[in-house]
Enzyme design. Structure first.
Site, short mmCIF file in Angstrom:
data_model
loop_
_atom_site.label_atom_id
_atom_site.label_comp_id
_atom_site.label_asym_id
_atom_site.label_seq_id
_atom_site.Cartn_x
_atom_site.Cartn_y
_atom_site.Cartn_z
N CYS A 110 -0.86 -3.35 -0.57
CA CYS A 110 -2.19 -2.99 -0.09
C CYS A 110 -2.92 -4.20 0.50
O CYS A 110 -3.27 -5.13 -0.23
CB CYS A 110 -2.98 -2.39 -1.26
N CYS A 160 -6.35 -4.90 -0.96
CA CYS A 160 -6.19 -5.45 -2.31
C CYS A 160 -5.89 -6.95 -2.25
O CYS A 160 -6.45 -7.74 -3.01
CB CYS A 160 -5.04 -4.75 -3.05
#
Length: 147
Positions: free
Chosen positions: A70, A73
């Site tokens: 991600c 993230c």
């Protein structure tokens, strides 16, 4: 007047330590593994350690549910780590890799990542999805935790 003692799970071994509230900021160590209870970084948690650290103890726990693939993230990760140095020792910060521990993502109904979940006494009290800066994480966490 009796000094308040808090139960603080060790982020390394999960042992619950009794720490006088006044000593939280004085680098207390675990009575079992002797590692510091607070290191100014978010503790990575697997399923077993999650149960010991995030679901027990007297401190609020801010959990970052994330995944290695991600991009948001990854972008937020340094800010979350820096937020730990600001929020600890009044709050524990932890990270859960939803790829490595999918059962926790399912248990908390994580639909998008990154998602921050604030737990108090093992109960979810707030949730926020999407990447945030260090200042936003700190402000949001303090507001949700009540100070």
């Amino acid at each position: 007047m009796t000094e308040r003692t808090l139960e603080v799970p060790c982020p390394h071994c999960g042992t619950v330590n009794r720490v006088p509230e006044a000593r939280l900021a004085s680098s207390p160590s675990c009575g079992r593994c002797h590692l510091w209870l607070f290191e100014g970084v978010a503790a990575p948690l697997d399923a077993a350690l999650f149960e010991k650290v995030a679901m027990r103890g007297d401190l609020p726990v801010l959990v970052d549910f994330w995944a290695p693939w991600c991009a948001p993230c990854q972008a937020m990760a340094p800010d979350f780590q820096r937020a730990a140095s600001t929020l600890e020792p009044r709050m524990r910060l932890a990270k859960v890799d939803t790829e490595a521990v999918p059962e926790l993502g399912g248990r908390f109904g994580i639909r998008s990542i990154p998602t921050l979940v604030l737990l108090k006494a093992g109960r979810e009290v707030a949730r926020q999805s999407g990447a945030m800066s260090q200042a936003q994480i700190v402000a949001w966490a303090r507001a949700q935790a009540g100070g």
